[in-house]
Design an enzyme around this catalytic site. Structure first.
Site, PDB file in Angstrom:
ATOM      1  N   ASP A 197       0.838  -1.194   0.000  1.00 29.42           N
ATOM      2  CA  ASP A 197       0.000   0.000   0.000  1.00 29.42           C
ATOM      3  C   ASP A 197       0.877   1.249   0.000  1.00 29.42           C
ATOM      4  OD1 ASP A 197      -2.148  -1.721   0.232  1.00 29.42           O
ATOM      5  OD2 ASP A 197      -2.322  -1.474   2.408  1.00 29.42           O
ATOM      6  N   ARG A 198       0.290   2.342  -0.433  1.00 25.68           N
ATOM      7  CA  ARG A 198       1.003   3.619  -0.516  1.00 25.68           C
ATOM      8  C   ARG A 198       1.781   3.946   0.757  1.00 25.68           C
ATOM      9  NH1 ARG A 198      -2.095   9.408  -1.703  1.00 25.68           N
ATOM     10  NH2 ARG A 198      -0.430  10.800  -1.017  1.00 25.68           N
TER      11      ARG A 198
END
Length: 255
Positions: free
Chosen positions: A57-58
């Site tokens: 994820d970011r």
């Protein structure tokens, strides 16, 4: 200029890197440093073929494996699909997690009640999902309690660790989507996070780090590991008190 990323290992077939928090894996705008893929193109050359074997994820930092050839990509993906890869994560969560170790076994699926299209949740008709965890340390900071966990996901569902920890009442510190107020996530993507909201989140990114990836490669067991970023380790180091268990970790720097 900021370096592209920390290289853990590189050879003719694969590249292991430590992805920084806040960096998306796939391009969302034209900046040639705004995503992991665009930075990979700068590192390998614009015409180079490569494949991200795993994605984060970011806001999750940590180990990402990149295949530099089609053959390596096929081989590595078979390992991931066959669950022959051991993944270890570190997380800092709100509250005092009481079991020293436990398995969270809760199926995951789309959160149809959420305003956020990518948000999932625990639901009976979801896909089977299992996460093992053990307590590394319980500690207090500025009058609040936190727990540092080591996590070994047994399945690889989207947002699995984040959802499972929120499900047992211990969301990850700084998690804008699963921390109880999803408007924090919308504020992030819409670039409107206020100073008050940032203070509530405590940390600049959620405290989840992909610590290590292990698998058999070319006839031997290999492990690629990397420590978390300074903001993560400083939060651990600022603990007022702690109860380390027998896991053998004291701080992220010397583990």
């Amino acid at each position: 200029m900021e370096k592209l990323f920390e290289i853990i290992h590189e050879d003719a077939d694969l590249l292991a890197i430590n992805k920084p928090a806040g960096l998306v894996c796939h391009p969302t705008k034209g900046d040639d440093r705004s995503s992991l893929v665009s930075r990979m193109r700068l590192h390998l050359g614009g015409d180079a073929a490569f494949h991200l074997v795993n994605r984060l994820d970011r806001e999750t930092s940590g180990v990402v494996i990149v295949a530099k050839t089609d053959a390596a990509a096929r081989e590595l993906r078979k390992m991931w699909e066959g669950r022959r890869v051991r993944k270890e994560y570190w997380a800092v969560v709100h509250g005092r997690v009481m079991p020293e170790c436990e398995t969270i076994d809760a199926p995951l699926g789309r959160d149809e009640a959420s305003r956020v299209a990518i948000k999932d949740c625990v639901r009976a008709d979801g896909a089977a999902s299992r996460t093992d965890f053990e307590v590394v340390q319980r500690f207090a900071r500025a009058g609040s309690e936190f727990t540092w966990l080591k996590l070994l996901p047994q399945t690889g569902r989207k947002h699995q660790i984040r959802i499972h920890l929120a499900h047992i009442g211990h969301p990850i510190v700084g998690d804008k989507l699963y921390g109880g107020d999803e408007d924090l996530y919308l504020a992030l993507v819409e670039d409107r996070l206020t100073d008050a909201q940032r203070k509530r989140l405590i940390l600049p990114h959620h405290a989840l780090h992909a610590r290590a990836v292990s698998f058999e490669w070319r006839g031997k067991e290999v492990t690629f590991q990397a420590g978390p970023e300074e903001w993560f380790t400083k939060f651990l180091a600022s603990a007022d008190s702690g109860e380390p268990n027998g896991a053998g970790y004291v701080t992220a720097e010397n583990s």
